[in-house]
Design a protein around this motif. Structure first.
Motif, PDB file in Angstrom:
ATOM      1  N   VAL A  70     -19.815  23.511 -52.446  1.00  0.00           N
ATOM      2  CA  VAL A  70     -21.237  23.382 -52.115  1.00  0.00           C
ATOM      3  C   VAL A  70     -21.508  23.688 -50.647  1.00  0.00           C
ATOM      4  CG1 VAL A  70     -23.145  21.738 -51.917  1.00  0.00           C
ATOM      5  CG2 VAL A  70     -21.720  21.765 -53.978  1.00  0.00           C
ATOM      6  N   ALA A  71     -20.663  23.188 -49.736  1.00  0.00           N
ATOM      7  CA  ALA A  71     -20.908  23.339 -48.302  1.00  0.00           C
ATOM      8  C   ALA A  71     -19.935  24.331 -47.690  1.00  0.00           C
ATOM      9  CB  ALA A  71     -20.796  21.987 -47.606  1.00  0.00           C
ATOM     10  N   VAL A  72     -20.451  25.223 -46.835  1.00  0.00           N
ATOM     11  CA  VAL A  72     -19.659  26.264 -46.175  1.00  0.00           C
ATOM     12  C   VAL A  72     -19.821  26.114 -44.669  1.00  0.00           C
ATOM     13  CG1 VAL A  72     -19.303  28.755 -45.912  1.00  0.00           C
ATOM     14  CG2 VAL A  72     -20.032  27.825 -48.123  1.00  0.00           C
ATOM     15  N   VAL A  73     -18.723  26.287 -43.918  1.00  0.00           N
ATOM     16  CA  VAL A  73     -18.808  26.218 -42.459  1.00  0.00           C
ATOM     17  C   VAL A  73     -18.163  27.445 -41.849  1.00  0.00           C
ATOM     18  CG1 VAL A  73     -18.810  23.700 -42.436  1.00  0.00           C
ATOM     19  CG2 VAL A  73     -16.632  24.929 -42.254  1.00  0.00           C
ATOM     20  N   GLY A  74     -18.537  27.728 -40.586  1.00  0.00           N
ATOM     21  CA  GLY A  74     -17.971  28.870 -39.890  1.00  0.00           C
ATOM     22  C   GLY A  74     -18.639  29.050 -38.551  1.00  0.00           C
ATOM     23  N   VAL A  75     -18.740  30.299 -38.121  1.00  0.00           N
ATOM     24  CA  VAL A  75     -19.366  30.619 -36.847  1.00  0.00           C
ATOM     25  C   VAL A  75     -20.406  31.711 -37.071  1.00  0.00           C
ATOM     26  CG1 VAL A  75     -17.500  32.234 -36.303  1.00  0.00           C
ATOM     27  CG2 VAL A  75     -18.979  31.392 -34.471  1.00  0.00           C
ATOM     28  N   ALA A  76     -21.575  31.503 -36.461  1.00  0.00           N
ATOM     29  CA  ALA A  76     -22.685  32.452 -36.598  1.00  0.00           C
ATOM     30  C   ALA A  76     -22.971  33.107 -35.260  1.00  0.00           C
ATOM     31  CB  ALA A  76     -23.932  31.732 -37.098  1.00  0.00           C
ATOM     32  N   LEU A  77     -23.281  34.389 -35.291  1.00  0.00           N
ATOM     33  CA  LEU A  77     -23.708  35.086 -34.083  1.00  0.00           C
ATOM     34  C   LEU A  77     -25.186  34.818 -33.851  1.00  0.00           C
ATOM     35  CD1 LEU A  77     -21.927  38.552 -34.484  1.00  0.00           C
ATOM     36  CD2 LEU A  77     -21.155  36.538 -33.203  1.00  0.00           C
ATOM     37  N   VAL A  78     -25.509  34.293 -32.681  1.00  0.00           N
ATOM     38  CA  VAL A  78     -26.896  34.009 -32.301  1.00  0.00           C
ATOM     39  C   VAL A  78     -27.186  34.792 -31.028  1.00  0.00           C
ATOM     40  CG1 VAL A  78     -26.893  31.732 -33.386  1.00  0.00           C
ATOM     41  CG2 VAL A  78     -26.200  31.954 -30.998  1.00  0.00           C
ATOM     42  N   PRO A  79     -28.466  34.979 -30.693  1.00  0.00           N
ATOM     43  CA  PRO A  79     -28.784  35.774 -29.495  1.00  0.00           C
ATOM     44  C   PRO A  79     -28.100  35.277 -28.223  1.00  0.00           C
ATOM     45  CG  PRO A  79     -30.750  35.403 -30.812  1.00  0.00           C
ATOM     46  CD  PRO A  79     -29.669  34.596 -31.438  1.00  0.00           C
ATOM     47  N   GLN A  80     -27.896  33.955 -28.112  1.00  0.00           N
ATOM     48  CA  GLN A  80     -27.306  33.407 -26.891  1.00  0.00           C
ATOM     49  C   GLN A  80     -25.781  33.409 -26.902  1.00  0.00           C
ATOM     50  OE1 GLN A  80     -29.340  31.896 -28.984  1.00  0.00           O
ATOM     51  NE2 GLN A  80     -31.192  31.159 -27.935  1.00  0.00           N
ATOM     52  N   GLY A  81     -25.172  33.626 -28.073  1.00  0.00           N
ATOM     53  CA  GLY A  81     -23.720  33.574 -28.139  1.00  0.00           C
ATOM     54  C   GLY A  81     -23.235  33.330 -29.559  1.00  0.00           C
ATOM     55  N   ARG A  82     -22.442  32.276 -29.748  1.00  0.00           N
ATOM     56  CA  ARG A  82     -21.913  31.928 -31.063  1.00  0.00           C
ATOM     57  C   ARG A  82     -22.126  30.432 -31.291  1.00  0.00           C
ATOM     58  NH1 ARG A  82     -15.841  33.212 -31.410  1.00  0.00           N
ATOM     59  NH2 ARG A  82     -15.862  31.754 -29.653  1.00  0.00           N
ATOM     60  N   GLU A  83     -22.426  30.084 -32.534  1.00  0.00           N
ATOM     61  CA  GLU A  83     -22.612  28.672 -32.853  1.00  0.00           C
ATOM     62  C   GLU A  83     -21.974  28.327 -34.186  1.00  0.00           C
ATOM     63  OE1 GLU A  83     -26.103  26.369 -32.508  1.00  0.00           O
ATOM     64  OE2 GLU A  83     -26.890  27.505 -30.793  1.00  0.00           O
ATOM     65  N   ALA A  84     -21.366  27.151 -34.220  1.00  0.00           N
ATOM     66  CA  ALA A  84     -20.828  26.627 -35.467  1.00  0.00           C
ATOM     67  C   ALA A  84     -21.983  26.388 -36.440  1.00  0.00           C
ATOM     68  CB  ALA A  84     -20.086  25.324 -35.207  1.00  0.00           C
ATOM     69  N   PHE A  85     -21.718  26.616 -37.718  1.00  0.00           N
ATOM     70  CA  PHE A  85     -22.777  26.380 -38.702  1.00  0.00           C
ATOM     71  C   PHE A  85     -22.223  25.649 -39.914  1.00  0.00           C
ATOM     72  CE2 PHE A  85     -21.105  30.401 -40.451  1.00  0.00           C
ATOM     73  CZ  PHE A  85     -21.075  30.127 -41.817  1.00  0.00           C
ATOM     74  N   ARG A  86     -23.128  25.010 -40.620  1.00  0.00           N
ATOM     75  CA  ARG A  86     -22.871  24.429 -41.934  1.00  0.00           C
ATOM     76  C   ARG A  86     -23.982  24.921 -42.844  1.00  0.00           C
ATOM     77  NH1 ARG A  86     -24.343  19.832 -45.021  1.00  0.00           N
ATOM     78  NH2 ARG A  86     -22.628  18.905 -46.231  1.00  0.00           N
ATOM     79  N   TRP A  87     -23.591  25.423 -44.025  1.00  0.00           N
ATOM     80  CA  TRP A  87     -24.569  26.023 -44.930  1.00  0.00           C
ATOM     81  C   TRP A  87     -24.389  25.473 -46.335  1.00  0.00           C
ATOM     82  CZ3 TRP A  87     -23.970  28.816 -49.439  1.00  0.00           C
ATOM     83  CH2 TRP A  87     -25.103  29.484 -49.936  1.00  0.00           C
ATOM     84  N   THR A  88     -25.511  25.176 -46.982  1.00  0.00           N
ATOM     85  CA  THR A  88     -25.513  24.868 -48.410  1.00  0.00           C
ATOM     86  C   THR A  88     -26.622  25.683 -49.056  1.00  0.00           C
ATOM     87  OG1 THR A  88     -27.069  23.010 -48.219  1.00  0.00           O
ATOM     88  CG2 THR A  88     -24.711  22.506 -48.006  1.00  0.00           C
ATOM     89  N   GLN A  89     -26.474  25.953 -50.324  1.00  0.00           N
ATOM     90  CA  GLN A  89     -27.492  26.735 -51.018  1.00  0.00           C
ATOM     91  C   GLN A  89     -28.811  25.978 -51.065  1.00  0.00           C
ATOM     92  OE1 GLN A  89     -26.165  28.168 -54.813  1.00  0.00           O
ATOM     93  NE2 GLN A  89     -27.637  29.846 -54.846  1.00  0.00           N
ATOM     94  N   ALA A  90     -28.732  24.665 -51.173  1.00  0.00           N
ATOM     95  CA  ALA A  90     -29.960  23.863 -51.246  1.00  0.00           C
ATOM     96  C   ALA A  90     -30.624  23.690 -49.879  1.00  0.00           C
ATOM     97  CB  ALA A  90     -29.647  22.498 -51.851  1.00  0.00           C
ATOM     98  N   GLY A  91     -29.807  23.464 -48.841  1.00  0.00           N
ATOM     99  CA  GLY A  91     -30.366  23.168 -47.523  1.00  0.00           C
ATOM    100  C   GLY A  91     -30.422  24.335 -46.580  1.00  0.00           C
ATOM    101  N   GLY A  92     -29.765  25.446 -46.920  1.00  0.00           N
ATOM    102  CA  GLY A  92     -29.774  26.607 -46.048  1.00  0.00           C
ATOM    103  C   GLY A  92     -28.845  26.451 -44.862  1.00  0.00           C
ATOM    104  N   LEU A  93     -29.106  27.244 -43.817  1.00  0.00           N
ATOM    105  CA  LEU A  93     -28.249  27.310 -42.640  1.00  0.00           C
ATOM    106  C   LEU A  93     -28.610  26.220 -41.638  1.00  0.00           C
ATOM    107  CD1 LEU A  93     -26.039  29.054 -41.198  1.00  0.00           C
ATOM    108  CD2 LEU A  93     -27.936  30.218 -40.047  1.00  0.00           C
ATOM    109  N   GLN A  94     -27.587  25.518 -41.147  1.00  0.00           N
ATOM    110  CA  GLN A  94     -27.771  24.498 -40.113  1.00  0.00           C
ATOM    111  C   GLN A  94     -26.833  24.812 -38.957  1.00  0.00           C
ATOM    112  OE1 GLN A  94     -26.780  20.516 -41.364  1.00  0.00           O
ATOM    113  NE2 GLN A  94     -27.557  19.578 -39.489  1.00  0.00           N
TER     114      GLN A  94
END
Length: 433
Positions: free
Chosen positions: A220-244
């Motif tokens: 259900v829950a996926v984690v990793g690293v996302a590229l953001v305009p300012q750099g990189r950020e850890a994320f947690r994602w679920t299909q129900a809650g989306g990207l955090q």
């Protein structure tokens, strides 16, 4: 009238430098032909004595994992199943050291080390990245991403590109029903997951070209690293809650990445930046929970940076690697974190808290790569007393398990005595299955 007491004893012993276990059942039966009301403390003494000698003895242990035949230059323990009974490892030979080619194996109690070349064959060089939590599946990549299981054999993982098959799976849920990784696209790559039918889906278009590193046991829950305009950020994602996006510690500058997630999905670990870290570096280990958010794990004594590699099923134990400097270095040391002791050198923790100093003589523990769901089996690699790299396995007991059971049995005995005074004319049978 007779009192019958039945107990089971489980013993563990090493074999071929690996963990093996065998179960033997011992029955303690005795008849006490006396009234309970006359000699109650004798009954209590017998019950406590048989508890101490017959209950499972959970002694800590540490073993080198050894090598495959002809591949004794070095070995690694890469991953461990949730129950701690299956281990993924790799070995290098003198011929493969310079080329980076390794031989992978799966270790189980029943079969020992089984080379993956005996499980499946591929025409080209391949890399195995993880073991599924239940130990049934392997995921990796060759000229294409794949998943292998005894039940389904080798399955190719499709991509989002019509011409490029080079997907990279990073982690899998139980039975590999959900696999997360990256897939090539027409203009780069995307973070994706594959469902149990092996259909590929984009996780979130805003993550960009980086990707997921871990997934909860239920997928259900996926984690990793996302590229953001300012750099990189850890994320947690679920299909129900989306990207955090999980952010950084106080003073950090958009430099964080998640490296693992607990089996229940509630705890995320990784590295982040803070006011103390150099610009552009994520060298401080963090633990994030749904309740408390992101907190620092701190560093083992004398270390200035660390990276968590895995976390136990409920998030209470974290294992990884620490470094002497803030920029990383070759002086790697495995570390462990828990609520009671904070971040500690793993060898010190095993030696002091679990009395394994003799087993660890001559060993240097470089990395702790994975931990079982209950936090009792930790695997990694280090330098053995012979000066060679070798995968290792540490098994630690649950603190206080025996004393808790002893107290429980004492209470039960007292209750038994009280009842015996009232019903001493009746037979009493106690049986522990």
């Amino acid at each position: 009238m007779p009192v019958l007491v039945k107990f089971e004893t489980i013993h563990s012993s090493p074999s071929n430098s690996m963990i093996t276990s065998m179960t033997s059942t011992t029955f303690f039966a005795f008849a006490i032909r006396t009234q309970l009301s006359r000699q109650p403390w004798f009954i209590v003494s017998i019950l406590l004595f048989t508890t101490l000698i017959a209950l499972p003895i959970h002694a800590a242990s540490f073993y080198g994992l050894g090598y495959l035949p002809g591949a004794d230059v070095g070995s690694l323990a890469m991953d461990v199943s949730a129950d701690g009974l299956t281990i993924l490892g790799s070995c290098a030979t003198a011929e493969t050291t310079n080329t980076g080619v390794v031989e992978y194996f799966v270790w189980t109690m029943e079969q020992g080390k089984v080379p993956t070349s005996e499980l499946f064959t591929l025409p080209t060089r391949y890399e195995i990245t993880r073991l599924s939590p239940d130990g049934s599946s392997l995921i990796g990549r060759s000229e294409f991403g794949f998943v292998w299981s005894q039940e389904n054999g080798l399955e190719k993982l499709p991509t989002l590109s019509e011409t490029d098959e080079r997907s990279l799976p990073f982690a899998a849920s139980v039975k590999a029903n959900t696999i997360v990784g990256t897939s090539p696209t027409t203009n780069g790559k995307a973070a994706v997951y594959w469902d149990e039918n092996r259909d590929v889906h984009v996780i979130d278009g805003s993550i960009g070209g980086s990707g997921p590193i871990g997934v909860s046991a239920d997928g259900v829950a996926v984690v990793g690293v996302a590229l953001v305009p300012q750099g990189r950020e850890a994320f947690r994602w679920t299909q129900a809650g989306g990207l955090q996006l999980l952010g950084d510690l106080l003073g950090g500058q958009h430099e964080s990445q998640a490296t693992a997630i607990s089996h229940d999905g509630s705890t995320v670990v990784g590295t982040t930046s803070s006011a103390q870290t150099p610009p552009g570096r994520s060298t401080e280990p963090f633990r994030w929970t749904t309740d408390a958010g992101m907190t620092s794990l701190g560093f083992p004594q004398g270390r200035l940076s660390a990276s968590p590699n895995d976390v136990s099923g409920d998030g209470s134990l974290v294992v990884g690697t620490s470094y002497r400097g803030v920029n990383g270095d070759s002086a790697l040391k495995a570390f462990v974190w828990n609520e009671e002791g904070g971040s500690q050198d793993l060898k010190y923790w095993l030696s002091t808290d679990h009395r394994l100093s003799n087993a660890l003589l001559g060993w240097e523990l470089s990395e702790a790569n994975a931990v079982s769901a209950d936090g009792k089996v930790i695997v990694g690699y280090g330098i053995n007393p012979a000066g060679k790299y070798e995968g290792w396995v540490a098994v630690v007991p649950e603190p206080g398990a025996l004393s808790t059971l002893t107290i429980a049995l004492t209470f039960a005995a007292v209750v038994l005595i009280v009842r015996g005074r009232a019903t001493s004319r009746h037979a009493i049978t106690i049986q522990r299955n």
